[in-house]
Design a protein around this motif. Structure first.
Motif, PDB file in Angstrom:
ATOM      1  N   GLU A 141     -41.975 -31.598-129.329  1.00 22.79           N
ATOM      2  CA  GLU A 141     -41.442 -32.220-128.113  1.00 22.79           C
ATOM      3  C   GLU A 141     -40.081 -31.632-127.729  1.00 22.79           C
ATOM      4  O   GLU A 141     -39.693 -31.624-126.563  1.00 22.79           O
ATOM      5  CB  GLU A 141     -41.293 -33.725-128.365  1.00 22.79           C
ATOM      6  CG  GLU A 141     -41.046 -34.548-127.140  1.00 22.79           C
ATOM      7  CD  GLU A 141     -40.910 -36.019-127.491  1.00 22.79           C
ATOM      8  OE1 GLU A 141     -40.128 -36.358-128.421  1.00 22.79           O
ATOM      9  OE2 GLU A 141     -41.574 -36.837-126.846  1.00 22.79           O
ATOM     10  N   ASP A 176     -46.950 -46.354-124.429  1.00 26.58           N
ATOM     11  CA  ASP A 176     -46.227 -45.376-125.262  1.00 26.58           C
ATOM     12  C   ASP A 176     -47.246 -44.678-126.168  1.00 26.58           C
ATOM     13  O   ASP A 176     -47.156 -44.730-127.388  1.00 26.58           O
ATOM     14  CB  ASP A 176     -45.155 -46.106-126.083  1.00 26.58           C
ATOM     15  CG  ASP A 176     -44.248 -45.154-126.846  1.00 26.58           C
ATOM     16  OD1 ASP A 176     -44.376 -43.918-126.694  1.00 26.58           O
ATOM     17  OD2 ASP A 176     -43.404 -45.656-127.623  1.00 26.58           O
ATOM     18  N   HIS A 194     -38.376 -42.417-132.063  1.00 25.83           N
ATOM     19  CA  HIS A 194     -37.052 -42.209-131.462  1.00 25.83           C
ATOM     20  C   HIS A 194     -36.269 -43.499-131.254  1.00 25.83           C
ATOM     21  O   HIS A 194     -35.143 -43.454-130.765  1.00 25.83           O
ATOM     22  CB  HIS A 194     -37.193 -41.570-130.079  1.00 25.83           C
ATOM     23  CG  HIS A 194     -37.813 -40.207-130.080  1.00 25.83           C
ATOM     24  ND1 HIS A 194     -37.781 -39.366-131.164  1.00 25.83           N
ATOM     25  CD2 HIS A 194     -38.475 -39.535-129.104  1.00 25.83           C
ATOM     26  CE1 HIS A 194     -38.403 -38.235-130.846  1.00 25.83           C
ATOM     27  NE2 HIS A 194     -38.834 -38.325-129.614  1.00 25.83           N
TER      28      HIS A 194
HETATM   29  C1  GN1 Z   1     -40.033 -43.257-127.410  1.00 26.10           C
HETATM   30  O1  GN1 Z   1     -40.718 -45.123-129.926  1.00 26.10           O
HETATM   31  P1  GN1 Z   1     -41.316 -43.771-129.713  1.00 26.10           P
HETATM   32  O2  GN1 Z   1     -40.605 -42.676-130.380  1.00 26.10           O
HETATM   33  O3  GN1 Z   1     -42.803 -43.835-130.024  1.00 26.10           O
HETATM   34  C2  GN1 Z   1     -40.023 -44.035-126.108  1.00 26.10           C
HETATM   35  C3  GN1 Z   1     -41.182 -43.565-125.238  1.00 26.10           C
HETATM   36  C4  GN1 Z   1     -41.059 -42.071-124.978  1.00 26.10           C
HETATM   37  C5  GN1 Z   1     -41.013 -41.347-126.324  1.00 26.10           C
HETATM   38  C6  GN1 Z   1     -40.779 -39.881-126.127  1.00 26.10           C
HETATM   39  C7  GN1 Z   1     -39.515 -47.765-126.093  1.00 26.10           C
HETATM   40  O4  GN1 Z   1     -41.231 -43.519-128.123  1.00 26.10           O
HETATM   41  O5  GN1 Z   1     -41.168 -44.238-124.006  1.00 26.10           O
HETATM   42  O6  GN1 Z   1     -42.159 -41.617-124.246  1.00 26.10           O
HETATM   43  O7  GN1 Z   1     -39.947 -41.867-127.145  1.00 26.10           O
HETATM   44  N1  GN1 Z   1     -40.138 -45.465-126.382  1.00 26.10           N
HETATM   45  C8  GN1 Z   1     -39.356 -46.342-125.729  1.00 26.10           C
HETATM   46  O8  GN1 Z   1     -41.015 -39.226-127.323  1.00 26.10           O
HETATM   47  O9  GN1 Z   1     -38.550 -46.000-124.867  1.00 26.10           O
END
Ligand code: GN1
Ligand code: ADP
Ligand code: MG
Length: 374
Positions: free
Chosen positions: A271, A225, A34
């Motif tokens: 999700e 994460d 994301h």
């Molecule tokens: C983001 O980068 P990604 O998609 O693995 C987010 C996480 C949230 C997640 C929810 C840096 O993760 O904290 O839990 O989306 N990363 C950041 O899907 O904010």
């Protein structure tokens, strides 16, 4: 940050700045993260073809890219050195490999202010947005637990805080309250019941932050994460081989890492699932997760951490629900979205899962006990 297809010429210009030989022959947006813009890039040198991950780092979210990349390099080098001592391990597949720029930097800053990094592509392994079996959940958990265990002796100084207060749940709650009051996107009217649920769970926010502040819970080097699609599973053996997405590795609580695994593995739904009847926790999945995590991180856990394991899933699911709802209210300025209600859909899914998890708290406690942890 959008993740649009870029031309081979654009990628070639970026590739030329890094210590990699050959020509870009193909590139495409990759994965379902994301935050950053991720591309799989194929490069050919004579007969040989190699793939790389080119990532444009989201500089509006990560304000200090040099500090972030310093963390990534420290963590991957620490893990690599330890893996080299473990017979049978494959350091090139079991931790990320940062390809330096020709100026020997770990990232490139372009003239127009974009930040890029390159990793070798870990072949014959995949990430999954929804785990397909209990075995996958267990293997992913083993890998996150091993990651935790490999970093217990990370030498000083502490890692940089790449996003301050990342898991400060009380602060995430306060930010939601401010977003409701400001209602900049004029969306608060569309989500009254969701706001009500979020505000009604305030008591949950302090579970981990209080423990950390009192010193009852240890601060550790954590990933922060641990969504299931941030670990690669080997296509042949099914084993969890490499923990990726290291942007948020920094001081934190093991409960954050355990909790986000609960959030992203206990159910068989996306999700952003809109059919909330599909959103519920399955205890066989939780058991697989506990078994895997205990096998590799169990020894390091303190009694206070073990005691809070059943609450970690509801907490982190709630916290991420708060963040999705906040982003919806603020007009989708943080998470990548495909349509205008996606953040609201995601928030609703998280809140439905919180409620399901809360109903299973006794069972979760029992499972933790049976795993020999409590
Ligand atoms: C983001 O980068 P990604 O998609 O693995 C987010 C996480 C949230 C997640 C929810 C840096 O993760 O904290 O839990 O989306 N990363 C950041 O899907 O904010
Ligand atoms: P984001 O921070 O946006 O979530 P990630 O670093 O998680 O970005 O990368 C997005 C996706 O790209 C991952 O879920 C994974 O499928 C894939 N990926 C990332 N790094 C590698 C790598 N070194 N080798 C193979 N695939 C990778
Ligand atoms: Mg990711």
């Amino acid at each position: 940050m959008s993740n649009q297809r870029l031309s081979v010429d654009t990628m070639q210009a970026i590739a030329a700045m890094f210590k990699i030989d050959g020509d870009v022959t193909a590139c495409r947006p990759y994965g379902s993260g994301h935050i950053n813009a991720t591309h799989a890039v194929t490069m050919a040198e004579g007969e040989q073809q190699r793939r790389y991950i080119f990532q444009r780092i989201n500089e509006t979210i990560f304000k200090d890219v040099p500090a972030l990349m310093q963390n990534v390099c420290r963590v991957t080098e620490h893990i690599r050195l330890k893996l080299e001592e473990i017979p049978g391990s494959e350091p090139d597949r079991e931790t990320l490999t940062v390809i330096p720029t020709r100026a020997d930097e770990s990232y490139l800053e372009t003239e127009n202010g974009e930040f890029w990094r390159v990793y070798t592509f870990i072949e014959d392994a995949l990430t999954y947005d929804i785990p397909r079996s209990d075995r996958q959940i267990m293997e992913a958990a083993r890998a996150f637990g091993r990651f935790q265990a490999l970093l217990v002796d990370m030498p000083a100084p502490p890692l940089n805080e790449t996003i301050p207060d990342f898991h400060n749940t009380p602060q995430r709650f306060a930010t939601l309250e401010a977003a409701i009051a400001a209602d900049t996107a004029g969306r608060a009217g569309a989500c009254g019941a969701d706001i009500e649920f979020a505000l009604g769970q305030k008591a949950m926010t302090t579970i981990v932050t209080d423990g950390l502040a009192r010193g009852d819970l240890p601060a550790r080097v954590t990933h922060n994460d641990t969504k299931i699609n941030n670990v690669m599973l080997d296509n042949r053996t099914g084993a969890g081989i490499c923990v990726i997405d290291l942007d948020t590795v920094m001081p934190g609580s093991l409960l954050y890492d355990f909790g986000d695994q609960v959030r992203s593995t206990v159910g068989d739904f996306k999700e952003n699932e809109r059919e909330l009847g599909r959103v519920y926790a399955q205890m066989n999945r939780f058991e697989a997760l506990v078994t895997g995590y205990a096998a590799t991180a169990g020894e390091a856990m303190t009694a206070a951490e073990v005691d809070l394991l059943p609450q970690a899933g509801p907490l982190i699911t709630y916290e991420i629900g708060l963040r999705f709802l906040t982003d919806f209210l603020q007009g989708d300025i943080y998470f990548r979205t495909a349509h205008p209600t996606e953040n609201l859909d995601r928030a609703r899914t998280q809140f439905a899962l919180v409620q399901s998890l809360q109903q299973h708290e006794d069972e979760m406690r029992q499972i933790v006990k049976q795993a020999g942890l409590a």
